[in-house]
Design an enzyme around this catalytic site. Structure first.
Site, PDB file in Angstrom:
ATOM      1  N   GLU A   1      -8.357  -6.761   2.121  1.00  0.00           N
ATOM      2  CA  GLU A   1      -7.114  -7.141   1.530  1.00  0.00           C
ATOM      3  C   GLU A   1      -6.675  -8.517   1.247  1.00  0.00           C
ATOM      4  O   GLU A   1      -5.720  -9.273   1.639  1.00  0.00           O
ATOM      5  CB  GLU A   1      -5.919  -6.621   2.350  1.00  0.00           C
TER       6      GLU A   1
ATOM      7  N   GLU B   1       4.728   2.168  10.311  1.00  0.00           N
ATOM      8  CA  GLU B   1       4.626   1.736   9.065  1.00  0.00           C
ATOM      9  C   GLU B   1       4.870   2.941   7.985  1.00  0.00           C
ATOM     10  O   GLU B   1       5.615   2.660   7.204  1.00  0.00           O
ATOM     11  CB  GLU B   1       3.393   0.873   8.691  1.00  0.00           C
TER      12      GLU B   1
ATOM     13  N   ASP C   1      -5.715   4.827   5.892  1.00  0.00           N
ATOM     14  CA  ASP C   1      -4.756   3.761   6.723  1.00  0.00           C
ATOM     15  C   ASP C   1      -3.568   4.356   7.071  1.00  0.00           C
ATOM     16  O   ASP C   1      -2.410   4.382   6.530  1.00  0.00           O
ATOM     17  CB  ASP C   1      -4.398   2.714   5.536  1.00  0.00           C
TER      18      ASP C   1
END
Ligand code: GCW
Length: 833
Positions: free
Chosen positions: A303, A410, A382
């Site tokens: 990332e 998240e 993820d």
């Protein structure tokens, strides 16, 4: 007299404050009834510590605090074994000296503890001991847990060894005090680039972590600011001081480019001797300041972070250069397996992000130093709502590994939604990777048991913040609690963890324990039902805030979270036969099971296969009907949670009752937004109607765009599915009105106004029925969006309103800042008596 009143007043305020959630499961509220009487009789009123240290001092202080709270009695402290019943604390060596009858069978593993009753000369000694000081502290917390749960403590003989040798939490805190994916307020560690002046919350966090057996906490974001290793080492040392009395060591995330960015070298090539020398001297400096530093966490080539690929080196080269630097100090390197390409060509059906961890690391097995641990996310993508266990767990035989779980929610509603993650974690931990034939579950592989690795364990991304609730949601605390309990003992059931947490957090009331436990245990399935069932992943805005619904955000981009839904079918073909081949990364027995839709579990079907909408699942339903039904089930279940929680009003303190009620009511509205968005999206994509005729028909709903508008104008919402009918109304004047005539039956009703609460203003609304004001509110929540979309769409519920046919229902909106008092629809539903 006046002074007394003030004091009493303060005491009352104190009592209310005690229920902010800040003490979490360590409230130590007074026991009641038989349990209290029994504890008073059996818990000794003297405490003796035979070993002196800061950690054992914490154990002693904690026992005093717990006894005072639970049984209303402060124990006396004695420095040697007294001639009366006592709790005796000390390391095994000290206990062995004081009690000749102490004969431990086997040496204790680090951090293990023993609770044992020894009777001597007519006295009863409750021994709390461990291999090291930390073990003693864990024993003290375990004893307190027993007292709190009303378990007998007069005849103890218990020896407990942590299943996972490594039990860490990661905090993704930035140095400016923000937290990446943190929902509980600002950092408890950092503020404006330095450690906070007042670190008292850090100590409190250390206490929570110790109580569940967590021994290391990394205190900065894995997207690491290189400055952490330059001017801030004294700040890190201060934080370490605050955690140390709780047996919690500090660790840091480091930026792999540091030798260049802060070290003044012209390279960070892991094979360059100057780079090795730089890491060595940095490690020496760190360990001089923080001798018990746990180690470093590295996110490289991921990332946008720099990594070894810049020099054509491997992840093993990268991990080892840092590992060699910390090795003389006993430090560990956690090298994250979360490495993938986020610029993949979505047109190529062979491309697959799920393959990335295995493709990057499996071939390096055997090349990592013994103090490196590869930290692997539970699933191959993820932290999605459901994923299979990462195949990498089954592929590393000569490399230490740890499973990374995300405690912070998240992709799980970001603390706005109740989701108890323990059942999901257990599913992964118990999944048999068949790495050496049957009987090699992920928990054993992570612990290093299967291949006899020297290190390994569990890492939780925790992200607590300064809020009193720590997470922004009282119920989210259950996830931190559960993470620690599972790291200690993965064989505890979800039920027992949920129950234990509920009892310690809210009290013993039977109804309450039953209701809250049931809510927690069903919450993951519920959330999955309305966000992304059958392995679709969380159908959220994956390129944006990861919160609201956005079914196509995953498609036609390089991020690789594709579900590939089109007119014919849905799902990602990851088979070996026709797809991306991901399934071939599993050992043959597992891969065979996943490869065929006939044996693939339905919950993972669309993660692993592309099938027509009419594909029939094991329960006989078609895929498309399952998608419809699960969303209606999920949304209904959340409405039921609200009612369940309301039934507990008298059994919970006001503050937490109110906070949780508000959270659940909000969640109920959001679940409906998700339900409508996903079902209409799939209806439009598939063209297959809902067999139960619900999708696209909403009894009692009046779209704002079809109301009589004064000042309001109609606007299209993006993505279209996040607003009912794809449209909303917004007000570009100082105030606007939308009204319609009610044409349903007479009687008491609940009115639901679906409006948009962005975070760039605080619009005001008034609701009038037949000219009477029935409600007024301000849209001042802090939802993660500035736009009209599924994240800002919010429900206002007003119950018990008498409606007659012909009544005018009218909403007045007053915009503020960028927030244009937007409305999606109004629903009326008869109240059930
Ligand atoms: O899930 C993603 C998050 C990023 C995070 C990354 C990671 C810290 O959206 O915020 O970065 O995972 O785990 O590194």
């Amino acid at each position: 007299m006046r002074k007394l009143c003030i004091l009493l007043g303060l005491a009352a305020v104190g009592a209310v404050h005690a229920e902010t959630g800040r003490q979490a499961w360590l409230r130590y509220n007074q026991l009641e009834g038989v349990t209290l009487r029994h504890a008073r009789e059996t818990v000794p009123s003297v405490i003796t510590a035979l070993t002196q240290s800061a950690i054992i001092g914490s154990a002693q202080a904690e026992l005093m605090r717990g006894c005072r709270g639970f049984i209303g009695r402060t124990p006396r402290v004695q420095s040697s074994v007294p001639k009366e019943d006592a709790i005796v604390l000390g390391t095994e060596a000290a206990i062995g000296k004081a009690f000749r009858q102490w004969h431990p069978e086997n040496p204790l593993a680090p951090d293990s503890y023993v609770l044992k009753t020894i009777r001597r000369d007519g006295f009863r000694y409750t021994i709390v001991t461990g291999a090291n000081d930390r073990g003693v502290l864990y024993g003290a917390f375990a004893l307190l847990r027993k007292i709190g749960l009303g378990e007998p403590v007069e005849d103890l003989d218990e020896r407990q060894t942590p299943y996972q040798p490594v039990r860490w939490v990661n905090q993704w805190d930035n140095l400016d005090g923000s937290i990446e994916r943190g929902y509980g307020g600002h950092s408890i560690f950092w503020e404006s680039g330095r450690a906070r002046t007042d670190l008292s919350r850090v100590g409190e966090y250390g206490r929570l972590l110790a109580s569940i057996g967590i021994s290391v906490c990394s205190i900065n974001n894995v997207n690491a600011d290189p400055r952490i290793l330059s001017g801030l080492i004294p700040d890190v040392a201060r934080i370490a001081d605050a955690l140390r009395p709780w047996g919690v060591q500090v660790a840091l995330s480091a930026d792999f480019g540091s030798p260049k960015t802060i070290g003044g070298l012209d390279t960070f090539d892991p094979l360059d001797p100057r780079v090795q020398a730089w890491w060595n001297s940095k490690a020496d400096e760190l360990y001089r300041a923080i001798p018990d530093l746990g180690g470093l966490v590295l996110k490289a080539d991921s990332e946008g972070r720099v990594g070894p690929s810049a020099y054509g080196r491997t992840h093993a080269d990268a991990a080892n250069v840092v590992a060699r630097a910390v090795k003389p100090h006993g430090g560990l390197i956690f090298y994250r397996g979360f490495v993938y390409d986020h610029h993949m060509d979505w047109r190529n059906p062979k491309n697959d992000r799920a393959r990335a961890a295995y493709d990057n690391f499996a071939a390096l097995d055997g090349q990592f130093d013994p103090n490196v641990i590869v930290q692997i996310k539970n699933g191959p993508i993820d932290f999605q709502v459901r994923e299979p266990a990462s195949p990498l767990f089954g592929a590393l035989e000569k490399t230490n590994q740890a499973i990374e779980l995300q405690i912070t929610q998240e992709y799980f509603g970001q603390a706005r939604h109740m989701v108890f993650l323990v059942p999901m974690w257990k599913e992964t931990l118990d999944f048999d990777m068949q790495a050496r034939g049957a009987g090699t579950p992920v928990k054993a592989l992570a612990a290093g048991r299967t291949f006899h690795r020297p290190a390994g364990g569990m890492v939780g991304v925790s992200n607590v913040g300064m809020d009193d609730s720590w997470f922004g949601n009282q119920l989210s605390q259950a996830n931190l609690y559960g993470f620690g309990r599972l790291a200690w003992n993965p064989d505890l059931s979800s039920q027992s963890i949920a129950e234990e947490w509920t009892r310690l957090t809210f009290g013993e009331d039977r109804n309450l324990v039953k209701t809250v436990t049931a809510m927690l245990l069903s919450s993951w399935r519920t959330y999955e039902n309305y966000t992304g069932p059958l392995g679709l992943q969380t159908l959220t805005d994956i390129t944006g805030n990861h919160y609201g619904v956005n079914v196509e955000a995953s498609e036609r981009n390089g991020w690789g979270q594709w579900h590939r839904a089109d007119a014919q079918g849905v799902g990602m073909d990851r088979t070996v036969a026709t797809g991306a081949g991901f399934i071939g990364q599993y050992r043959p027995a597992v891969s065979r099971m996943f490869e065929s839709p006939a044996t693939c579990p339905d919950d993972l079907l669309l993660f692993l296969h592309h099938v027509p909408y009419t594909h029939v699942l094991h329960d006989g339903k078609t895929v498309i009907q399952y998608i419809y039904d699960s969303h209606y089930d999920g949304a209904r279940a959340v409405r039921q949670y609200v009612r369940d929680w309301e039934s507990l009003k008298a059994r919970v303190d006001n503050q937490r009752y109110g906070e949780i009620l508000a959270q659940l009511e909000y969640q109920a509205g959001q679940a409906q937004v998700w339900r409508d968005a996903v079902t209409t999206w799939f209806w439009r994509a598939s063209g297959v109607p809902d067999a139960q005729n619900r999708v696209g028909r909403y009894p009692g709903r009046v779209e704002a765009e079809s109301m009589q508008l004064e000042g309001y104008e109609v606007v299209s919402v993006e993505p279209w599915e996040s607003a009912s009918g794809g449209k909303a109304i917004q007000c570009l004047q100082s105030s606007c009105t939308a009204k319609f005539r009610y044409d349903g039956v007479a009687g008491r009703h609940t009115i639901r106004v679906q409006y948009f609460d962005q975070n760039n203003g605080a619009a005001r609304y008034r609701l009038l029925v037949a000219g009477q004001l029935v409600d007024a509110w301000v849209a001042n929540d802090h939802l993660p969006t500035q736009k009209l979309d599924g994240s800002s769409s919010t429900e206002r519920t007003i119950s018990g309103i008498a409606l007659r046919p012909g009544d005018e229902i009218r909403i007045e909106g007053v915009p503020d800042g960028g927030e244009l008092a937007a409305i999606d629809y109004v629903e009326t539903e008869p109240d059930v008596n």
